[in-house]
Scaffold this active site. Sequence first.
Site, mmCIF file in Angstrom:
data_model
loop_
_atom_site.group_PDB
_atom_site.id
_atom_site.type_symbol
_atom_site.label_atom_id
_atom_site.label_comp_id
_atom_site.label_asym_id
_atom_site.label_seq_id
_atom_site.Cartn_x
_atom_site.Cartn_y
_atom_site.Cartn_z
ATOM 1 N N ASP A 145 -4.780 2.839 -1.738
ATOM 2 C CA ASP A 145 -4.540 3.073 -0.305
ATOM 3 C C ASP A 145 -4.881 4.488 0.126
ATOM 4 O O ASP A 145 -4.255 5.051 1.030
ATOM 5 C CB ASP A 145 -3.077 2.754 0.062
ATOM 6 C CG ASP A 145 -2.724 1.312 -0.227
ATOM 7 O OD1 ASP A 145 -3.610 0.454 -0.069
ATOM 8 O OD2 ASP A 145 -1.571 1.049 -0.622
ATOM 9 N N LYS B 84 -10.118 4.246 1.065
ATOM 10 C CA LYS B 84 -11.444 3.857 0.548
ATOM 11 C C LYS B 84 -12.223 3.049 1.580
ATOM 12 O O LYS B 84 -13.422 3.234 1.751
ATOM 13 C CB LYS B 84 -11.290 3.024 -0.739
ATOM 14 C CG LYS B 84 -10.643 3.773 -1.883
ATOM 15 C CD LYS B 84 -10.374 2.860 -3.065
ATOM 16 C CE LYS B 84 -9.349 1.804 -2.775
ATOM 17 N NZ LYS B 84 -7.966 2.294 -2.590
ATOM 18 N N GLY C 150 -6.292 -3.975 0.208
ATOM 19 C CA GLY C 150 -6.225 -4.103 1.666
ATOM 20 C C GLY C 150 -6.850 -2.856 2.241
ATOM 21 O O GLY C 150 -6.355 -1.752 2.024
ATOM 22 N N HIS C 151 -7.982 -3.010 2.905
ATOM 23 C CA HIS C 151 -8.723 -1.857 3.422
ATOM 24 C C HIS C 151 -8.766 -1.933 4.935
ATOM 25 O O HIS C 151 -9.305 -2.880 5.499
ATOM 26 C CB HIS C 151 -10.147 -1.839 2.854
ATOM 27 C CG HIS C 151 -10.182 -1.812 1.352
ATOM 28 N ND1 HIS C 151 -11.262 -2.204 0.630
ATOM 29 C CD2 HIS C 151 -9.250 -1.435 0.450
ATOM 30 C CE1 HIS C 151 -11.008 -2.062 -0.671
ATOM 31 N NE2 HIS C 151 -9.787 -1.611 -0.804
ATOM 32 N N GLN D 230 -8.198 -0.400 -5.341
ATOM 33 C CA GLN D 230 -7.040 0.225 -6.007
ATOM 34 C C GLN D 230 -7.309 1.707 -6.294
ATOM 35 O O GLN D 230 -8.040 2.323 -5.554
ATOM 36 C CB GLN D 230 -6.657 -0.545 -7.282
ATOM 37 C CG GLN D 230 -6.018 -1.908 -7.035
ATOM 38 C CD GLN D 230 -7.003 -3.024 -6.749
ATOM 39 O OE1 GLN D 230 -7.954 -3.199 -7.484
ATOM 40 N NE2 GLN D 230 -6.778 -3.779 -5.697
HETATM 41 P P1 GDP Z 1 -7.662 1.765 1.095
HETATM 42 O O1 GDP Z 1 -6.939 0.634 0.455
HETATM 43 O O2 GDP Z 1 -7.950 2.872 0.149
HETATM 44 O O3 GDP Z 1 -8.889 1.319 1.832
HETATM 45 O O4 GDP Z 1 -6.670 2.387 2.177
HETATM 46 P P2 GDP Z 1 -5.805 1.537 3.234
HETATM 47 O O5 GDP Z 1 -6.727 1.069 4.304
HETATM 48 O O6 GDP Z 1 -4.967 0.533 2.551
HETATM 49 O O7 GDP Z 1 -4.810 2.650 3.732
HETATM 50 C C1 GDP Z 1 -5.229 3.780 4.405
HETATM 51 C C2 GDP Z 1 -4.586 3.764 5.800
HETATM 52 O O8 GDP Z 1 -4.729 5.036 6.384
HETATM 53 C C3 GDP Z 1 -5.266 2.803 6.760
HETATM 54 O O9 GDP Z 1 -4.311 2.309 7.651
HETATM 55 C C4 GDP Z 1 -6.284 3.664 7.474
HETATM 56 O O10 GDP Z 1 -6.581 3.198 8.787
HETATM 57 C C5 GDP Z 1 -5.534 4.969 7.550
HETATM 58 N N1 GDP Z 1 -6.359 6.186 7.501
HETATM 59 C C6 GDP Z 1 -7.510 6.410 6.810
HETATM 60 N N2 GDP Z 1 -7.892 7.695 6.931
HETATM 61 C C7 GDP Z 1 -6.956 8.294 7.704
HETATM 62 C C8 GDP Z 1 -6.766 9.641 8.163
HETATM 63 O O11 GDP Z 1 -7.532 10.544 7.866
HETATM 64 N N3 GDP Z 1 -5.663 9.885 8.928
HETATM 65 C C9 GDP Z 1 -4.763 8.901 9.267
HETATM 66 N N4 GDP Z 1 -3.722 9.235 10.007
HETATM 67 N N5 GDP Z 1 -4.920 7.637 8.849
HETATM 68 C C10 GDP Z 1 -5.983 7.342 8.070
HETATM 69 P P1 IMO Z 2 -6.183 -0.940 -2.355
HETATM 70 O O1 IMO Z 2 -7.578 -1.365 -2.731
HETATM 71 C C1 IMO Z 2 -2.166 0.020 -3.628
HETATM 72 C C2 IMO Z 2 -0.500 -2.331 -6.928
HETATM 73 C C3 IMO Z 2 0.623 -3.283 -6.605
HETATM 74 C C4 IMO Z 2 1.393 -3.249 -7.920
HETATM 75 C C5 IMO Z 2 0.276 -3.164 -8.962
HETATM 76 C C6 IMO Z 2 -0.132 -4.500 -9.561
HETATM 77 O O2 IMO Z 2 -5.780 -1.380 -1.006
HETATM 78 O O3 IMO Z 2 -6.011 0.505 -2.594
HETATM 79 P P2 IMO Z 2 -1.498 -6.581 -8.656
HETATM 80 O O4 IMO Z 2 -1.233 -7.496 -7.508
HETATM 81 O O5 IMO Z 2 -2.818 -5.889 -8.585
HETATM 82 O O6 IMO Z 2 -1.288 -7.242 -9.978
HETATM 83 O O7 IMO Z 2 -0.345 -5.452 -8.555
HETATM 84 O O8 IMO Z 2 -0.850 -2.606 -8.275
HETATM 85 N N1 IMO Z 2 -1.728 -2.531 -6.108
HETATM 86 C C7 IMO Z 2 -2.110 -1.712 -5.132
HETATM 87 N N2 IMO Z 2 -1.489 -0.612 -4.613
HETATM 88 N N3 IMO Z 2 -3.378 -0.365 -3.175
HETATM 89 C C8 IMO Z 2 -4.012 -1.440 -3.695
HETATM 90 O O9 IMO Z 2 -5.259 -1.762 -3.356
HETATM 91 C C9 IMO Z 2 -3.354 -2.191 -4.695
HETATM 92 N N4 IMO Z 2 -3.680 -3.292 -5.400
HETATM 93 C C10 IMO Z 2 -2.678 -3.480 -6.267
HETATM 94 O O10 IMO Z 2 1.401 -2.838 -5.525
HETATM 95 O O11 IMO Z 2 2.127 -2.073 -7.997
HETATM 96 MG MG MG Z 3 -5.208 -0.464 0.698
#
Ligand code: GDP
Ligand code: IMO
Ligand code: MG
Length: 433
Positions: free
Chosen positions: A15, A18, A42-43, A226
């Site tokens: 999270d 990416k 979840g992106h 991840q």
């Molecule tokens: P990922 O799994 O690595 O793609 O990251 P996620 O999308 O799960 O989580 C990142 C969250 O932060 C998302 O809700 C993005 O919209 C948000 N986000 C990304 N870059 C920034 C930033 O620079 N500032 C803020 N406030 N939010 C951001």
């Molecule tokens: P993105 O791509 C954050 C964590 C789960 C749990 C562990 C194992 O959005 O960054 P799983 O379902 O993969 O067997 O769970 O890994 N986990 C993540 N945490 N971002 C993710 O993906 C994750 N995908 C799995 O919360 O701790």
């Molecule tokens: Mg994510």
Amino acid sequence: MANSNVAVVGAQWGDEGKGKVVDIYGKHADVIIRFQGGNNAGHTLVVDGKKVVLHLVPAASLHENKSCLIANGTVVDIEIFLSEIETLKQKGYLKTSKVFLSDRAHVIMPYHKILDQMREKKRGATNIGTTGRGIGPAYSDKTSRLGIRVGDLLSHKHLEARIEESLLEKNVLFKELYGADTFSASKLADQYAELGEKIKSYIIDANELVSDALEAKKKILFEGAQGALLDIDQGTYPFVTSSNTTSGGACTGAGIPPNIVDEVIAITKAYTTRVGSGPFPTELNDSVGERLQQVGNEFGATTGRKRRCGWLDLVALRHSKNMNGFTGLALMKLDVLSGLDEIKVCTAYEYKGKKFQTIPAEISTLEQLTPVYKTLKSWSESVTDLTNEKAVPSAMRDYISFIEDSLGVKTALLSVGPDRAQTVEIRNPFEKN
Ligand code: GDP
Ligand code: IMO
Ligand code: MG
């Protein structure tokens, strides 16, 4: 100027942002390859204020004329795949960009999801906190040679035999250990052969696509899911996911040799978060942690769970760098730190009077470590409108420099808000100097 191939990986516990970076880098690339994981990811992407959440389809699919591949190293929930494609089409995307699915990718079957959820329930307090999407059981079947591959869905007879083999032990588990319903191989074969027909047009021999792209010197972006600390081999085991989330995973997961990856960009949040169970040395169970969670809107995009929050951990990042070979940092969510009284960074761990500069493998040790912090000056300015590196407030510049110097890696991108526009691209990693 020659072209580079770039891998984007999560440097922490996932999270990091990416999805946002893959969307931004997607405009420079020709082929985008998701190489591991499944819909545990979840992106979230925000373009002109509009939000799109992707779990499986590469986050560059919002651009025109791209080839987006879900490669052999992934595990695919076919229904999620279909619904994601449908949503993207409804939103007006995928007009000229194409999504492909490797025939070697593994399928997450309904019994994988049930097994994941039942195992977690049985573990009780010691659970991993998985996303419950069947990721672990699907990868276990892959390595046990009991997996169903995407290509298997295209032959009903063969598929039924594979499912029967895979269910042999599992049905005993479901019945005897979990007191749950068993699965019928023939029913599942009917259901999945039908799904196979629906996804037929997306299935390809991905090796051909990848080798043609390499031959034609196309720009390839490898999209990791991840984060490094969730890597099955190098992460905080057993509180990890079930795939190789580090840059090496791009090689096995996309079927490419290591020497064609020129750049590894580490997606790094300016602080740290973690969802699910497991050690988190810099976690803040106080008002600062609460503030990061709220200002950063730290809720999981897959399960909606609150993300645990804490200070930036340079020990964890050093470990991550050593595994990944970072050539650049994308420093995310810097805006969230604006207005804090002070900012702390963990530079080492302490345990029984001994200092640690690396992450120990032993989980019980990791749980007892105390972080050693350096306190840095904070900045009060809002940076959400920042478009130029030169306009970075000086305390923020010092924070960035401290991270760069500690890791020996320069930032390639700064992110100051969720929107695509709230980004400062310092250099384009696809262009070789
Ligand atoms: P990922 O799994 O690595 O793609 O990251 P996620 O999308 O799960 O989580 C990142 C969250 O932060 C998302 O809700 C993005 O919209 C948000 N986000 C990304 N870059 C920034 C930033 O620079 N500032 C803020 N406030 N939010 C951001
Ligand atoms: P993105 O791509 C954050 C964590 C789960 C749990 C562990 C194992 O959005 O960054 P799983 O379902 O993969 O067997 O769970 O890994 N986990 C993540 N945490 N971002 C993710 O993906 C994750 N995908 C799995 O919360 O701790
Ligand atoms: Mg994510």
